[in-house]
Design an enzyme around this catalytic site. Sequence first.
Site, PDB file in Angstrom:
ATOM      1  N   LYS A  53      -0.477   3.829  -2.592  1.00  0.00           N
ATOM      2  CA  LYS A  53       0.895   3.365  -2.359  1.00  0.00           C
ATOM      3  C   LYS A  53       0.954   1.834  -2.355  1.00  0.00           C
ATOM      4  O   LYS A  53       1.847   1.236  -2.950  1.00  0.00           O
ATOM      5  CB  LYS A  53       1.434   3.933  -1.034  1.00  0.00           C
ATOM      6  CG  LYS A  53       1.697   5.433  -1.107  1.00  0.00           C
ATOM      7  CD  LYS A  53       1.966   6.076   0.255  1.00  0.00           C
ATOM      8  CE  LYS A  53       2.095   7.600   0.099  1.00  0.00           C
ATOM      9  NZ  LYS A  53       2.317   8.306   1.373  1.00  0.00           N
ATOM     10  N   GLN A  97       2.119   7.143   7.616  1.00  0.00           N
ATOM     11  CA  GLN A  97       1.366   8.182   6.920  1.00  0.00           C
ATOM     12  C   GLN A  97       1.068   9.348   7.864  1.00  0.00           C
ATOM     13  O   GLN A  97       0.608   9.141   8.988  1.00  0.00           O
ATOM     14  CB  GLN A  97       0.061   7.584   6.350  1.00  0.00           C
ATOM     15  CG  GLN A  97      -0.714   8.531   5.450  1.00  0.00           C
ATOM     16  CD  GLN A  97       0.018   8.880   4.153  1.00  0.00           C
ATOM     17  OE1 GLN A  97       0.817   8.104   3.647  1.00  0.00           O
ATOM     18  NE2 GLN A  97      -0.232  10.062   3.629  1.00  0.00           N
ATOM     19  N   ASP A 120      10.669   7.382   3.298  1.00  0.00           N
ATOM     20  CA  ASP A 120      10.049   8.703   3.145  1.00  0.00           C
ATOM     21  C   ASP A 120      11.102   9.816   3.192  1.00  0.00           C
ATOM     22  O   ASP A 120      10.844  10.942   2.771  1.00  0.00           O
ATOM     23  CB  ASP A 120       9.058   8.948   4.305  1.00  0.00           C
ATOM     24  CG  ASP A 120       7.613   9.012   3.850  1.00  0.00           C
ATOM     25  OD1 ASP A 120       7.376   9.260   2.650  1.00  0.00           O
ATOM     26  OD2 ASP A 120       6.724   8.827   4.701  1.00  0.00           O
TER      27      ASP A 120
HETATM   28  N1  GUN Z   1       1.233  12.839   4.142  1.00  0.00           N
HETATM   29  C1  GUN Z   1       1.206  13.648   3.058  1.00  0.00           C
HETATM   30  N2  GUN Z   1       2.259  13.394   2.248  1.00  0.00           N
HETATM   31  C2  GUN Z   1       2.954  12.411   2.844  1.00  0.00           C
HETATM   32  C3  GUN Z   1       4.141  11.701   2.482  1.00  0.00           C
HETATM   33  O1  GUN Z   1       4.779  11.937   1.464  1.00  0.00           O
HETATM   34  N3  GUN Z   1       4.540  10.748   3.356  1.00  0.00           N
HETATM   35  C4  GUN Z   1       3.865  10.476   4.501  1.00  0.00           C
HETATM   36  N4  GUN Z   1       4.345   9.535   5.291  1.00  0.00           N
HETATM   37  N5  GUN Z   1       2.772  11.096   4.862  1.00  0.00           N
HETATM   38  C5  GUN Z   1       2.316  12.062   4.029  1.00  0.00           C
END
Ligand code: GUN
Length: 283
Positions: A53, A97, A120
Site C-alpha cells: 500500500k 490494518q 477503507d
Molecule cells: N486486512 C485484510 N484486508 C484488509 C483491508 O482491506 N483493509 C484493512 N485495513 N485491513 C485489512
Amino acid sequence: MTAQLIDGNALSRTLRTEVAARAAALKARGVTPGLAVVLVGENPASQVYVRNKIKACEDNGLHSVLEKYPAELSEAELLARIDALNDDPAIHGILVQLPLPKHIDAQKVIEAISPEKDVDGFHVASAGALMTGAPGFWPCTPYGCMKMLESIAYDLRGKHAVVIGRSNIVGKPMALMLLAKNATVTICHSATPDLGAMTRQADVIVAAVGKRNVLTADMVKPGAVVIDVGMNRNDEGKLCGDVDFEGVKEVAGWITPVPGGVGPMTITMLLVNTLEAAERSAH
Ligand code: GUN
C-alpha cells in the site's frame, strides 16, 4: 480456455495512471493527497499488504506515512493516535490494518476514524452511506470488483448475481453495490444448504470465502462472469483463489485470475478513495 480474462494488473495500471494525474493536479493547487497506514504487531501477511500500500502511494504521487507499533500497544494509545491523525491536515485517509491484536476492539478503533478520512470504508457511517446511496467511501475490494465489471462494460440490470460470503469487508458491501446497479442479488454463506443450486442460476458469481475450490466448473452456468476474491495457498504453497480456475475457465464467459485479479484492484481503489478524500477536503 473459453473464458476471457479480466486482468486486474492491466486495469490497475490504467486507473493508477489516472490517480497519478489527478494527484499531480491537486498538488499543483498546494494539496498533496496523504494516507496514514497504521500497523500494530508483527502479522507477516499484514506487513506485506502494508508495504504494498505504501509503495503504491509512492509510485503514484501520494504522500504516505507508515505508523508501526508493537503488539503490546494499548487500545487507549491507539485511539489517541487516531485522534491525532484525524486532526492532521496533511492526512486525508487513515487505514488501520486488520487484524488487530486481541486486546484491542477493532470496531471501536474503526469508529474513531473520522468518516471523511475512512478510505477503507469500514466505518458505520460509510456502511450506512453505501446502504442508502449517500456519498461516502466504498470498501476497496468490492469497489474494485465493480470496476472490473465496468471494464468489460457488463450491464448488471436484471442479471442474477450470487455473492458467496457475507463479511462486512467484502460480501455484504458487494451485494449492496450489485443491487445499486439493478442486479437481483443472492448472498450465500456457510449455512446455505445447496450452494451449487444457487450459483448455477447466476449470471455473475463473486466468491469471497477464503477457502480453495469453493466454486467448481459444475457449479457455473456457461458464459457466467466469475470474480474471485479469495487469497489462499495451494498444497505447493502457490497463491490461489476460492475458484477452481482450471476447471471454471472452461465454462465461464469471463474470469478473474489469482494472482493478478482482484488483489491489485483493492490497492488501486485505496488510492482512488484517498485521492477522493483529498479532493473533497480541498473543495
Ligand atoms: N486486512 C485484510 N484486508 C484488509 C483491508 O482491506 N483493509 C484493512 N485495513 N485491513 C485489512
